[in-house]
Design a protein around this motif. Structure first.
Motif, PDB file in Angstrom:
ATOM      1  N   PHE A 110      10.414  72.335  21.403  1.00  7.16           N
ATOM      2  CA  PHE A 110       9.199  72.136  21.631  1.00  7.16           C
ATOM      3  C   PHE A 110       9.510  70.845  22.834  1.00  7.16           C
ATOM      4  CE2 PHE A 110       5.307  69.347  21.632  1.00  7.16           C
ATOM      5  CZ  PHE A 110       4.237  70.419  21.894  1.00  7.16           C
ATOM      6  N   GLY A 111       8.436  71.010  23.696  1.00  7.64           N
ATOM      7  CA  GLY A 111       8.622  70.112  24.819  1.00  7.64           C
ATOM      8  C   GLY A 111       7.379  69.863  25.686  1.00  7.64           C
ATOM      9  N   LEU A 112       7.504  68.837  26.625  1.00  4.60           N
ATOM     10  CA  LEU A 112       6.368  68.419  27.640  1.00  4.60           C
ATOM     11  C   LEU A 112       6.902  68.975  29.066  1.00  4.60           C
ATOM     12  CD1 LEU A 112       5.415  64.931  26.238  1.00  4.60           C
ATOM     13  CD2 LEU A 112       4.263  67.182  25.805  1.00  4.60           C
ATOM     14  N   PHE A 156       0.095  68.622  33.721  1.00  9.84           N
ATOM     15  CA  PHE A 156       0.969  68.280  32.645  1.00  9.84           C
ATOM     16  C   PHE A 156       0.711  69.621  31.494  1.00  9.84           C
ATOM     17  CE2 PHE A 156       0.065  64.042  34.083  1.00  9.84           C
ATOM     18  CZ  PHE A 156       1.164  63.818  34.178  1.00  9.84           C
ATOM     19  N   GLY A 157       1.548  69.894  30.636  1.00 10.68           N
ATOM     20  CA  GLY A 157       1.679  70.793  29.861  1.00 10.68           C
ATOM     21  C   GLY A 157       2.384  70.940  28.654  1.00 10.68           C
ATOM     22  N   ALA A 158       2.529  71.804  27.914  1.00  8.30           N
ATOM     23  CA  ALA A 158       3.474  71.821  26.489  1.00  8.30           C
ATOM     24  C   ALA A 158       4.225  73.207  26.629  1.00  8.30           C
ATOM     25  CB  ALA A 158       2.782  71.619  25.343  1.00  8.30           C
ATOM     26  N   ILE A 159       5.458  73.189  26.191  1.00 10.33           N
ATOM     27  CA  ILE A 159       6.102  74.640  26.170  1.00 10.33           C
ATOM     28  C   ILE A 159       6.861  74.405  24.570  1.00 10.33           C
ATOM     29  CG2 ILE A 159       8.264  73.464  27.029  1.00 10.33           C
ATOM     30  CD1 ILE A 159       8.333  76.063  28.758  1.00 10.33           C
ATOM     31  N   TYR A 160       6.665  75.645  24.225  1.00  7.16           N
ATOM     32  CA  TYR A 160       7.300  76.107  22.862  1.00  7.16           C
ATOM     33  C   TYR A 160       8.286  77.335  22.981  1.00  7.16           C
ATOM     34  CZ  TYR A 160       7.791  77.624  18.120  1.00  7.16           C
ATOM     35  OH  TYR A 160       8.178  78.118  16.903  1.00  7.16           O
ATOM     36  N   LYS A 161       9.531  77.133  22.647  1.00  8.11           N
ATOM     37  CA  LYS A 161      10.650  78.096  22.722  1.00  8.11           C
ATOM     38  C   LYS A 161      11.100  78.646  21.169  1.00  8.11           C
ATOM     39  CE  LYS A 161      12.230  76.483  27.311  1.00  8.11           C
ATOM     40  NZ  LYS A 161      13.299  76.036  28.008  1.00  8.11           N
ATOM     41  N   GLN A 162      11.233  79.954  21.082  1.00  5.61           N
ATOM     42  CA  GLN A 162      11.820  80.542  19.775  1.00  5.61           C
ATOM     43  C   GLN A 162      13.064  81.379  20.256  1.00  5.61           C
ATOM     44  OE1 GLN A 162      10.064  79.972  16.908  1.00  5.61           O
ATOM     45  NE2 GLN A 162      11.856  80.945  15.714  1.00  5.61           N
TER      46      GLN A 162
END
Length: 174
Positions: free
Chosen positions: A28-30, A38-44
């Motif tokens: 999880f990151g910014l 700005f935003g957020a990012i999620y990686k699986q």
């Protein structure tokens, strides 16, 4: 002597396993592009070592108060994308990242609004700071289709966004 050899072998194998880097299940990151985007990012991770990538929100908002003319203006944008990320190791700490990312967008202001769909391709690099954090830089050139309402007049555009701003990101792995 045999018992001592068996005990030493067991201790060595346990210490070898303890030094492996832990397997991470999520990231999880910014992410930021400029000072107002700005935003957020999620990686699986997937079974193949690649990553599903969820660009949860790319938020942008501007408000301008012009007291001399009594005119206030506001504008904003939201982008949501889901993609697939491939990683190629350059060395132990650097990785090249790339992959497709379809997205949906909404732009609005006092006098207009627009909705769009697009297909971007992420190109970037990331650097591992330690076992839990990494930073990176990416661009996302893409093909976009947008329908706009400009004060009652509808307009549609198909455009190639090849000169996209670079985005910086920091990600926590857990």
């Amino acid at each position: 002597m045999r018992k001592l050899s068996l005990i030493l072998l067991t201790c060595l194998s346990i210490s070898a396993f303890a030094q492996d880097e832990p397997e991470y299940k999520r990231e999880f990151g910014l992410i930021a592009s400029g000072l107002n985007n700005f935003g957020a990012i999620y990686k699986q991770p997937t079974d193949k070592g690649n990553y599903w990538r969820f660009h949860l929100a790319n938020l942008q908002y501007q408000y301008q108060d012009n007291s001399t003319s009594n005119f206030n203006s506001s504008a904003g944008a939201i982008l949501i994308g889901i993609g697939y990320e491939f990683r190629k190791g350059i060395n132990e700490d650097f990785q090249f990242i790339h992959g497709p990312q379809p997205n949906l967008s909404l732009n609005f202001s006092n006098s207009s609004s627009a909705m769009g769909v697009g297909l971007a391709y992420v190109l970037g690099a990331q650097y591992k700071l330690n076992t839990n954090f990494y930073i990176g830089l990416e661009i996302k050139p893409g093909l976009n289709y947008r329908v706009s309402d400009l004060g009652g007049t509808e307009q549609s555009n198909l455009f190639l966004n090849a000169s996209n701003d670079a985005s910086l990101f920091i990600v926590y792995r857990f």
